[in-house]
Design a protein around this motif. Sequence first.
Motif, PDB file in Angstrom:
ATOM      1  N   GLU A  37     -18.052 -15.779   9.427  1.00 28.50           N
ATOM      2  CA  GLU A  37     -18.593 -14.484   9.844  1.00 28.50           C
ATOM      3  C   GLU A  37     -18.903 -14.483  11.344  1.00 28.50           C
ATOM      4  N   LYS A  41     -17.141 -12.010  14.047  1.00 30.41           N
ATOM      5  CA  LYS A  41     -17.964 -11.106  14.865  1.00 30.41           C
ATOM      6  C   LYS A  41     -17.683 -11.259  16.354  1.00 30.41           C
ATOM      7  N   GLU A  48     -19.115  -6.057   9.466  1.00 34.44           N
ATOM      8  CA  GLU A  48     -20.165  -6.222   8.465  1.00 34.44           C
ATOM      9  C   GLU A  48     -19.488  -6.550   7.146  1.00 34.44           C
TER      10      GLU A  48
END
Length: 153
Positions: A37, A41, A48
């Motif tokens: 994640e 990002k 998300e």
Amino acid sequence: MVDVVDGLKAKLAEINSKMEELRREIVVLDDQRVAFETVIKVYQPGFELAASPSKTRRASSRETASGRVTELLKGRNNRHIVLDILRRSERPTTTAEIAEKFASEADLGSEAARLESALTSRFSATLNGLVRQGLVRQAGTTDGRRHLWEVSR
């Protein structure tokens, strides 16, 4: 009758061992998920993860404990922590007792109970590595299910 009880105890020990193994695997997978994640990002800042509310709630409490344990152990050597606690112990010690001793020495106070499971899982994985290196060994069980650990002499 004794054979039945012994069989049940053995099965209980097997189940507990499998549960510890799965907890360790969950910690590793959770750390990997967080890493993925984080990288995603970097490339897509608005990213998300889509998840159902019930899964999000359950995962977030586990993430919090696991993340806090990672933060507590950052820059520290888990092997040295576990070996030091075992060396100072006057008797063979369970993984949970090692986690409790660490929590006490790290002065976690009321946070200790919330982190106990995550600390125990992390130290359990460390102990398995130390067994493979021949530095610690199992010294029996307590309650017929929880392993007792000691430094190999």
